[in-house]
Design an enzyme around this catalytic site. Structure first.
Site, PDB file in Angstrom:
ATOM      1  N   ASP A  22      -3.090  -7.872  17.314  1.00  0.00           N
ATOM      2  CA  ASP A  22      -3.859  -7.389  16.510  1.00  0.00           C
ATOM      3  C   ASP A  22      -4.911  -8.426  16.126  1.00  0.00           C
ATOM      4  O   ASP A  22      -4.827  -9.280  15.623  1.00  0.00           O
ATOM      5  CB  ASP A  22      -2.902  -7.239  15.099  1.00  0.00           C
ATOM      6  CG  ASP A  22      -3.573  -6.338  14.016  1.00  0.00           C
ATOM      7  OD1 ASP A  22      -3.520  -5.173  14.494  1.00  0.00           O
ATOM      8  OD2 ASP A  22      -3.770  -6.857  13.171  1.00  0.00           O
ATOM      9  N   ASN A  23      -6.056  -7.673  15.941  1.00  0.00           N
ATOM     10  CA  ASN A  23      -7.160  -8.593  15.232  1.00  0.00           C
ATOM     11  C   ASN A  23      -7.520  -9.806  15.977  1.00  0.00           C
ATOM     12  O   ASN A  23      -7.767 -10.548  15.089  1.00  0.00           O
ATOM     13  CB  ASN A  23      -7.315  -8.374  13.916  1.00  0.00           C
ATOM     14  CG  ASN A  23      -7.967  -7.161  13.344  1.00  0.00           C
ATOM     15  OD1 ASN A  23      -8.747  -6.424  13.916  1.00  0.00           O
ATOM     16  ND2 ASN A  23      -7.506  -6.907  11.986  1.00  0.00           N
TER      17      ASN A  23
ATOM     18  N   ASP B 184      -2.634  -7.530   0.000  1.00  0.00           N
ATOM     19  CA  ASP B 184      -1.566  -7.506   0.444  1.00  0.00           C
ATOM     20  C   ASP B 184      -1.436  -8.235   1.764  1.00  0.00           C
ATOM     21  O   ASP B 184      -0.367  -8.475   2.220  1.00  0.00           O
ATOM     22  CB  ASP B 184      -1.109  -6.036   0.937  1.00  0.00           C
ATOM     23  CG  ASP B 184      -1.802  -5.462   1.957  1.00  0.00           C
ATOM     24  OD1 ASP B 184      -2.849  -5.949   1.804  1.00  0.00           O
ATOM     25  OD2 ASP B 184      -1.603  -4.603   2.604  1.00  0.00           O
TER      26      ASP B 184
ATOM     27  N   GLN C 205      -0.965 -12.664  10.562  1.00  0.00           N
ATOM     28  CA  GLN C 205      -1.346 -12.610   9.071  1.00  0.00           C
ATOM     29  C   GLN C 205      -0.021 -12.289   8.197  1.00  0.00           C
ATOM     30  O   GLN C 205       1.167 -12.019   8.868  1.00  0.00           O
ATOM     31  CB  GLN C 205      -2.402 -11.427   8.779  1.00  0.00           C
ATOM     32  CG  GLN C 205      -1.674 -10.229   9.201  1.00  0.00           C
ATOM     33  CD  GLN C 205      -2.645  -9.111   9.239  1.00  0.00           C
ATOM     34  OE1 GLN C 205      -3.900  -9.160   9.412  1.00  0.00           O
ATOM     35  NE2 GLN C 205      -2.087  -7.846   9.313  1.00  0.00           N
TER      36      GLN C 205
ATOM     37  N   GLU D 213      -6.565  -6.469  20.869  1.00  0.00           N
ATOM     38  CA  GLU D 213      -6.993  -5.250  20.071  1.00  0.00           C
ATOM     39  C   GLU D 213      -8.378  -5.818  19.420  1.00  0.00           C
ATOM     40  O   GLU D 213      -8.233  -6.295  18.232  1.00  0.00           O
ATOM     41  CB  GLU D 213      -6.321  -4.990  18.821  1.00  0.00           C
ATOM     42  CG  GLU D 213      -6.618  -3.645  18.020  1.00  0.00           C
ATOM     43  CD  GLU D 213      -6.679  -4.062  16.661  1.00  0.00           C
ATOM     44  OE1 GLU D 213      -6.728  -5.029  16.296  1.00  0.00           O
ATOM     45  OE2 GLU D 213      -6.739  -3.008  15.868  1.00  0.00           O
TER      46      GLU D 213
ATOM     47  N   LYS E  44       0.843  -1.148  -0.129  1.00  0.00           N
ATOM     48  CA  LYS E  44      -0.043  -0.167   0.142  1.00  0.00           C
ATOM     49  C   LYS E  44       0.757   1.280   0.222  1.00  0.00           C
ATOM     50  O   LYS E  44       1.934   1.137   0.612  1.00  0.00           O
ATOM     51  CB  LYS E  44      -0.950   0.013   1.176  1.00  0.00           C
ATOM     52  CG  LYS E  44      -1.865  -1.099   1.371  1.00  0.00           C
ATOM     53  CD  LYS E  44      -3.042  -0.975   0.265  1.00  0.00           C
ATOM     54  CE  LYS E  44      -4.142  -2.289   0.352  1.00  0.00           C
ATOM     55  NZ  LYS E  44      -4.792  -2.342   1.525  1.00  0.00           N
TER      56      LYS E  44
ATOM     57  N   LYS F  27       0.866   4.680   9.066  1.00  0.00           N
ATOM     58  CA  LYS F  27       0.553   3.324   8.955  1.00  0.00           C
ATOM     59  C   LYS F  27       1.109   2.924   7.562  1.00  0.00           C
ATOM     60  O   LYS F  27       1.562   2.082   7.376  1.00  0.00           O
ATOM     61  CB  LYS F  27      -0.900   2.580   8.937  1.00  0.00           C
ATOM     62  CG  LYS F  27      -1.296   2.848  10.288  1.00  0.00           C
ATOM     63  CD  LYS F  27      -2.983   2.089  10.186  1.00  0.00           C
ATOM     64  CE  LYS F  27      -3.846   3.065   9.523  1.00  0.00           C
ATOM     65  NZ  LYS F  27      -5.291   2.351   9.598  1.00  0.00           N
ATOM     66  N   TYR F  28       1.332   4.156   6.713  1.00  0.00           N
ATOM     67  CA  TYR F  28       1.575   3.744   5.344  1.00  0.00           C
ATOM     68  C   TYR F  28       2.746   4.528   4.970  1.00  0.00           C
ATOM     69  O   TYR F  28       3.263   4.587   3.802  1.00  0.00           O
ATOM     70  CB  TYR F  28       0.363   3.892   4.171  1.00  0.00           C
ATOM     71  CG  TYR F  28      -0.763   3.604   4.637  1.00  0.00           C
ATOM     72  CD1 TYR F  28      -0.951   1.984   4.511  1.00  0.00           C
ATOM     73  CD2 TYR F  28      -1.885   4.139   5.063  1.00  0.00           C
ATOM     74  CE1 TYR F  28      -2.319   1.419   4.864  1.00  0.00           C
ATOM     75  CE2 TYR F  28      -3.057   3.668   5.536  1.00  0.00           C
ATOM     76  CZ  TYR F  28      -3.335   2.279   5.489  1.00  0.00           C
ATOM     77  OH  TYR F  28      -4.510   1.732   5.657  1.00  0.00           O
TER      78      TYR F  28
END
Lengths: 675, 675
Positions: free
Chosen positions: B391-392, B355, B320, B420, B260, B533-534
């Site tokens: 995360d998640n 991604d 992930q 989270e 990204k 983040k990017y």
């Protein structure tokens, strides 16, 4: 590599744990330690929190079966909001049932939802169609022969070479979704970790009208000790008032040692009959009958005659002994002994109850004892009695009741047990959890709008309703509440209507109740003067001022209106007068809607504006809505409009309305029809 | 025949079931399926319904022990009202504990109560004294040598031939009762049918201040990719604000496939760094570090340097993979495949996240997979990291987390796991039950008095507090709430004070937070414009308009006031202005009492009358009571009188008071002393 969609069919030595969580199952009493209670034909509504990680769709069922049956029945659960699911099934026979919940990731529903979104967004779904083809082919393997071919053909279409638009149309065909729902891949389903239990009893455990009377006071002429034969003659009177359970205080031989005289005196005359609760004499104990009442054969005749009148006999089981009871002689080890060798009588220091020996349930011979006590129940069951009112169960060990009720009920599931537990709330609740069908309650002491509303909301709108069924006695030989002492005839009518409509099961102790007897032993006491507990009384049941016909009317209303056969449908409604109470019950289909209005003040006319939830009751909305309220006591009919309407009740005329609400059906020329 | 009082000592082959009922034990999560949580040194208050049939006296204890220990410790339970008993113990070390409840009929206490009543009523108690003698002799057998003789002598007195009045006096001697309490006859005790569990963690699991930052933005000069070394240079800044946890987003190699670009664009320039959550590249995966940040040795240095600053590093665990992750090549079976052989990327149809490949936890090789993921945690634990922000977690199976947290935590009970889980309430709660030490919460979206009060009452005053600890992030890289977008500097101060005082654990994402960055990606979005983040950002942390010193002050107040170290002591107080909120926390001994007043309106001065429960706070009663409220932010001190006092807060000056209440100690000449 295996694709996700084929794995369900593949044999995996040790599958991954299910991704589905099932928790918060309701009803569930104390984490599943105790059964819920239902009666034959009743619905069991089950709900649970069911969810998984991520966004996959789920499917879920509630499973149920008679205990010991090899196969489960299933009913679907559907989602409400906030991951809560609900569904229901009906129990169709007496005995123990089990239920649990099963849920699984619904791969097809997940796929169906996603391909719909993607194709709507104009995306290429060639790969998704192949996935769908695999899913449908998997279902074909599980399907009934009638559906298998159709599914295989559909799988070929999805995975075939037709135009993508045509294949997408086939994928989104509701018929495909409907058939796929029948053949889910449940290989990774999660089953809730407990099998919960239901005691399914007969209807009388839930709905009944009890009449308590002393057979020894049933003689038609004064001065004679009544008998079972006299009680037989009284049956048409009791049945004529619409009762269906006739409950008799203990009918066993009465001890002579330390016998009580009239008004609980310690100095009886030789002819005084004593308390029937001082059980046991030379003639026998808990499986014998008092000679002055008649013989066991007379009793059998009474049971049979009662049945012909639509009445069941309920017996009083009081596990305690007079010093003359055969157990004392034959099984002295079942009682507590003092160091000086004497048996301990009942006490509530400094009070002594020397006419009664409590049983010691912790004695070394406890197993023989409890078997004997079980056999007392079984003895009477054999003689046609299946309703037992148990005296003071809270003074015997809980685990004894758990055991004995299971022993008797599993053999005779038509047996009904009523706990006379006027005791602390948690003790009362624990007895109910342990298997008692019904429980005496605090109703007798709840006389104000606030206390009635609070108590009956607790009894009917919390999980209590799943295990404890109150039996609302308006009076008992032990409890003549002050309200009845001072309120006269209107007070008896008020308490009768409350008991009979707040509770699906209720009772009165007569003839004192219907004859409005309100004189206490002494001021401040709840005991009756010249109580039948200690002496024989004579009652002229044909007195013109009896409430007999009023009682008969109320019981007829109960019988004819199915909304009144249940506890859990009770809802309180608003009325702007603290001396009045309004509540209603309705059947689930709203075909029978009852609204009860009671003036709680036995002395004065009271009036107020009643507010009904007309929308919830299916009557429509807004102030223009009209419906008929039909007072089933007086037969008067009123036309009400909208939510708020006026009521006035004169206690000297009648302190209550029991309205049946009749909906407007249609207007044709000059007539209104109400159903 | 054995008398009741000697039976306890007699060997009975099969004793009668205990007469004692224990139910309604609290805390107990989902019927004991999940542990409660505490930290070292915390109290565990346990309550239960305990009763028996009849009127015998009971005694009860709560039993507790580290899991696996052979012996139980015990703490007494004492009765409250309505058959409810309560008691408490303290957990003194990390690890799993068990607790349960045991209760028994207290024969001596029952006898003591009864003989007291009987003798007071002037009754002959000769037989009772003999019973007592047997009871005391039985206790002597169980007693320690030091007490045994004394008890035997006392038993002889009770059963002896002295004057009855003297023997009664000996029976009622409080010393006898005190000693008898030590040697109860527990042969018929009932133990609660479940051993409940406690996860005892270290203090940081309950109380901490988190600072989140991107190491790649830590370079001191603009235009350069920050490194671990740069992050080291930032430590004194973070520690200077009083934080004790420094949380870093993923530090692993970042994938290149479908990388990204800035503002989540799909068209990155070659130099764009990509999202750190697209984990894995040729350089490695979850146990490697991104080369541009430095080496593993650099990371170790950072961990050690942080420790010197009183900071612990928390790592982000995001299970992930980018398509370039080594797992994709080495363990393709850990991912889901389409029928065409490609691996499924993450989707939220019709959105695609190409991604990222989600891990398939249901694959046939799931056991090797979960062992590998466990080893990721263990790898970092070995390197000195013991705090993990996951995360998640709600997109991975619950039972995976149950397992992996147990695996890691049972080896390393100093490990702390933060979930989270910005997801549905029941999912969030289930993750907490499964072992997460802390959870993100809905705090970020609770900005009004009503919603804050309702939510924090649920979090702190229901059983939730026993298993779920919220970590109140005021902002995150994903959540720039509208309140911060529009409210300017006062909004950041408001949210900081709320987070830091409503929660024992809270966090901010900086430097955007302390620099009051409020510009969203686009209107209506909660994403930051030019999100880190990017892309790499540069921050001048020495800006004069930073909230840095305000943050430092708030963290110092937290540190110095133990009342703020807990969640369960939160209580809301009344203030007659909907734009203001008032709440307090106090230590159990009331030595530290904090009252927080916040103006929730970042734009206007607000004022109101605050009402405090001064009696409960130990300040006395009535309007004349005076006490000092010391604003720990401004250092201003006010003298307040009675329950109701006035406050006014100008958000442009400071939108909050954090009052420490100081009680008046004594007045001496002209001085008032407050402690």
């Amino acid at each position: 590599m295996a694709s996700e969609v084929t794995k369900g069919a593949k044999a995996v030595s040790r599958p991954a744990p299910s991704r589905v969580i099932i928790e918060g199952v309701e009803p569930e009493i104390d984490g599943g330690r105790f059964p819920i209670k239902r009666t034959v034909g009743e619905e069991v509504a089950v709900s649970a929190d069911i969810f998984t990680d991520g966004h996959d769709s789920l499917a879920a069922v509630v499973k149920y079966r008679p205990l010991g049956a090899p196969e489960w029945f299933e009913a679907p659960l559907t989602p409400l909001v906030n991951d809560r699911w609900t569904g229901a099934f009906t129990v169709d026979r007496m005995g123990r049932f089990q239920y649990t919940v099963e849920a699984w990731v619904d791969w097809f529903a997940t796929w169906f939802k996603e391909i719909g979104k993607k194709s709507a967004a104009g995306q290429d779904v060639a790969s998704e169609l192949l996935e769908g083809s695999v899913l449908v082919r998997g279902a074909a393997v599980r399907a009934a022969a009638s559906d298998a071919d159709w599914l295989r053909q559909r799988a070929e279409v999805l995975g075939g070479s037709e135009d993508q638009a045509l294949r997408v149309a086939a994928a989104l065909d509701p018929e495909l979704a409907a058939i796929m729902t029948r053949y889910p891949d449940r290989s990774r389903a999660q089953v809730y970790d407990r099998n919960l239990e239901i005691m399914v009893e007969r209807e009388r455990a839930r709905f009944g009208a009890w009449y308590e009377m002393f057979p020894r006071s049933a003689a038609q002429e004064p001065g004679r000790h009544g008998t079972f034969r006299d009680t037989e003659s009284r049956l048409s009177y009791v049945a004529g008032m619409g009762f269906n359970v006739l409950y008799l205080p203990p009918i066993h031989p009465i001890g002579r040692a330390f016998r009580k005289g009239p008004n609980n005196s310690l100095t009886p005359a030789p002819a005084d009959p004593g308390s029937p609760w001082a059980i046991g004499g030379p003639e026998g104990g808990h499986t014998a009958v008092h000679p002055e009442l008649g013989t066991l054969e007379d009793f059998d005749r009474l049971v049979a005659a009662a049945k012909r009148h639509g009445l069941e006999i309920a017996l009083d089981i009081a596990f305690q002994c007079s010093p003359d009871h055969p157990y004392v002689r034959e099984h002295p080890q079942w009682f507590r002994h003092r160091p000086d060798g004497t048996i301990k009588y009942a006490e509530n220091p400094p009070k002594k109850y020397q006419d009664i020996y409590p049983i010691d349930f912790e004695n070394d011979d406890w197993e023989a004892l409890r078997a004997e006590l079980r056999d007392v129940f079984l003895f009477w069951v054999e003689r046609g009695v299946s309703i037992f009112r148990v005296d003071n169960p809270h003074t015997k060990p809980f685990r004894f009741w758990d055991w004995v009720i299971r022993e008797v009920w599993d053999r005779h599931p038509d047996a009904i047990f009523l706990a006379e537990a006027f005791t602390r709330p948690k003790v009362m609740h624990r007895l109910a959890k342990g298997g008692y069908s019904q429980s005496y309650s605090y109703f007798t002491w709840r006389n104000t709008k606030g206390s009635l509303t609070e108590y009956f909301t607790e009894l009917t709108q919390t999980e209590t309703v799943d295990y404890m069924r109150p039996n609302l006695f308006a009076n008992t030989p032990d409890i003549l509440h002050e309200f009845l002492q001072v309120g006269g005839r209107p007070a008896f009518q008020i308490r009768l209507v409350l008991a009979a409509t707040l509770g699906a099961t209720y009772g009165i102790y007569g003839p004192p109740f219907e004859q409005c007897v309100g004189t206490p032993w002494k001021p401040g006491s709840e005991e009756y003067l010249d109580s039948e507990k200690y002496q024989v009384r004579h009652w002229d049941v044909d007195r013109h001022d009896s409430l007999r016909t009023f009682v008969a009317r109320i019981n007829a209303i109960r019988r004819e209106n199915p909304a009144l056969h249940f506890d859990r449908n009770l809802r309180f409604h608003h009325v702007d007068n603290e001396q009045m109470i309004v509540y209603g019950k309705a059947t689930a289909d709203l075909s029978n809607i009852i609204v009860v209005v009671v003036n709680l003040d036995p002395f004065h006319v009271q009036s107020g504006w009643v507010r009904l939830p007309i929308h919830e009751l299916g009557l429509g909305s807004g102030p223009e809505v009209s419906y008929q309220v039909h007072d089933l006591i007086s037969e008067a009919r009123y036309l009400w409009y909208g939510e708020t309407n006026f009521v006035m009740l004169d206690p000297q005329a009648c302190p209550a309305h029991i309205f049946r609400i009749r909906r407007w059906v249609k207007t044709e020329r000059d007539f209104d029809y109400f159903m």
